[in-house]
Design a protein around this motif. Structure first.
Motif, mmCIF file in Angstrom:
data_model
loop_
_atom_site.group_PDB
_atom_site.id
_atom_site.type_symbol
_atom_site.label_atom_id
_atom_site.label_comp_id
_atom_site.label_asym_id
_atom_site.label_seq_id
_atom_site.Cartn_x
_atom_site.Cartn_y
_atom_site.Cartn_z
ATOM 1 N N PHE A 42 0.939 -1.019 -0.110
ATOM 2 C CA PHE A 42 -0.093 0.033 0.008
ATOM 3 C C PHE A 42 0.882 1.343 -0.218
ATOM 4 C CE2 PHE A 42 -2.888 -2.820 2.836
ATOM 5 C CZ PHE A 42 -3.598 -3.319 1.759
ATOM 6 N N GLU A 43 0.425 2.529 -0.502
ATOM 7 C CA GLU A 43 1.191 3.656 -0.520
ATOM 8 C C GLU A 43 0.964 3.945 1.175
ATOM 9 O OE1 GLU A 43 2.393 5.415 -2.805
ATOM 10 O OE2 GLU A 43 1.876 3.655 -4.161
ATOM 11 N N ALA A 44 2.008 4.593 1.407
ATOM 12 C CA ALA A 44 2.251 4.822 2.921
ATOM 13 C C ALA A 44 3.130 5.963 3.315
ATOM 14 C CB ALA A 44 2.789 3.624 3.571
ATOM 15 N N PHE A 45 3.263 6.435 4.577
ATOM 16 C CA PHE A 45 3.947 7.448 4.945
ATOM 17 C C PHE A 45 4.896 6.865 6.097
ATOM 18 C CE2 PHE A 45 -0.068 9.170 3.981
ATOM 19 C CZ PHE A 45 0.103 10.054 3.233
ATOM 20 N N SER A 46 5.816 7.378 6.815
ATOM 21 C CA SER A 46 6.625 6.743 7.904
ATOM 22 C C SER A 46 6.911 8.054 8.929
ATOM 23 C CB SER A 46 7.821 6.065 7.633
ATOM 24 O OG SER A 46 9.021 7.133 7.044
#
Length: 314
Positions: A156-160
Motif C-alpha cells: 500500500f501507499e504509505a508514510f513513515s
C-alpha cells in the motif's frame, strides 16, 4: 552463555495505542508488529530480540485509511484527521521488577497545517522522554512515498515516522549483522523461494535435527536476549514436539506451502538494514480443517558462504 561477560538486565516492551491507520513497526530494521486494520489498537509486545546496545532506531510505516474502493483490501490512503499513534517503551528490571516508561512517538495529523505533528500529552498526561536507563531523541523524521507491505495485496501507499533512543542496557549483536547486503531481483526471488522450500521440506519430513540446524543460532541469540540459559533454556520455554513437527498436537497440520511460482506475484520485503528478506503472505502455515491455525513468519539472511539461514522470527 554470555558474550564477553555481558548480560541482559531487563525486559523491554513496546506499548502501542493507535487509530485510523494500517501500520508496521520496525525496530533496528526488524519488523516487531503489523496491523492491517484501521480500528483502535491498544497492545503491548516484547522487544528484546530487536534491541541493540546504546542507540536504537524505530520506524513506523503507516497508511491512514480514508475509505475503500470496492474490494475488502482496496483501501483509499490519505491524510486523516482522526489518525493518531502513541508508542511508549517500558523497561522491566530482571532484578527487582522496577519499571521505567518513556514515550517514543506521540503524533497525529494536523489537517490545517497538512503535516504530522508531535503532541505533548496523551490521555491527559504529559509525555516523558527520559528515564534512568533510557533517553529518547524528541525530534522525529517524517517521510512520504513509502510502501506498507502486507499479506493481502501489493504494498500500500504509505508514510513513515522515525524515532531514536539510547539505552544503557547491553544486548547481543544480531546474528545477521555480518551477512551479505540484499537486493530484490529475479535471482534473489528464486533463491529465497528455494530457501522457503528447503525449510518447509524439513518440517514436512519431521526432520527435527534439520529444523534445529535452521533455527539453533537464532534460538541461542534469543535465549541470550531473554536472559535464558542457552539453547536448552530456550527450548524449555517453548512448546515444540520434536517427534511431530507436522502436527504439533493442537489440532493443526502442516498446510501445503503457499508460495507463488511466478516472480511477479512473489512480493519480497527487505528488512534488517538490507540484510534480511521475507515474503508476504507467510507461506508456512499449520491449519485446522476450518482453515484457522498458526504461521511461521521468518526472515532469511545470506551468509558469507552464500547459504540462506533463518535470521529472525516475528
Amino acid at each position: 552463555m554470555k558474550s564477553y561477560g555481558e548480560e541482559v538486565r531487563a525486559n523491554y516492551y513496546l506499548n502501542i495505542n493507535s487509530k485510523g491507520a494500517l501500520f508496521a513497526i520496525y525496530l533496528n530494521g526488524i519488523k516487531v508488529d503489523d496491523r492491517m486494520s484501521e480500528s483502535h489498537q491498544s497492545i503491548s509486545i516484547p522487544l528484546n530480540i530487536a534491541m541493540k546496545s546504546e542507540d536504537n532506531d524505530l520506524e513506523v510505516v503507516f497508511s491512514p485509511v480514508i475509505g475503500r474502493d470496492g474490494g475488502k483490501y482496496d483501501f483509499l490512503i490519505g491524510p486523516k484527521e482522526s489518525f493518531y499513534m502513541n508508542l511508549s517503551l517500558e523497561r522491566v528490571s530482571f532484578k527487582n521488577r522496577d519499571r521505567e516508561t518513556v514515550t517514543l512517538l506521540n503524533v497525529s495529523y494536523d489537517m490545517e497545517e497538512e503535516k504530522i505533528v508531535t503532541l505533548d500529552t496523551f490521555n491527559g498526561q504529559n509525555v516523558l522522554y527520559a528515564s534512568e536507563n533510557i533517553k529518547v531523541e524528541k525530534k522525529i523524521k517524517y517521510r512520504e512515498n513509502k510502501k506498507l507491505h502486507n499479506p493481502y495485496a501489493k504494498p500500500f501507499e504509505a508514510f513513515s515516522v522515525t524515532s531514536s533512543f539510547n539505552t544503557k542496557d547491553w544486548f547481543p549483536s544480531f546474528i545477521w549483522e555480518d551477512s551479505q547486503k540484499l537486493e530484490v531481483n529475479e535471482t534473489l526471488k528464486n533463491e529465497l523461494r528455494e530457501a522457503y522450500n528447503k525449510l518447509y521440506r524439513t518440517i514436512d519430513d519431521n526432520n527435527y535435527n534439520g529444523f534445529l540446524g535452521y533455527m539453533s543460532d537464532l534460538w541461542v541469540f534469543t535465549a541470550e536476549c531473554l536472559g535464558l540459559d542457552g539453547l536448552q533454556g530456550y527450548l524449555s520455554s517453548i512448546s515444540l514436539d520434536k517427534n511431530n513437527l507436522r502436527s504439533p498436537g493442537d489440532g493443526t497440520t502442516l498446510a501445503p506451502l503457499n508460495i507463488p511460482k511466478d516472480n511477479d506475484d512473489f512480493h519480497v520485503e527487505i528488512l534488517g538494514n538490507g540484510k534480511l528478506a521475507t515474503t508476504l503472505p507467510t507461506p508456512i502455515k499449520w491449519a485446522k480443517p476450518n482453515g484457522k491455525g498458526s504461521i511461521l513468519k521468518v526472515a532469511f539472511y545470506k551468509d558469507k558462504n552464500d547459504e540462506w539461514r533463518v535470521g529472525a522470527v516475528f
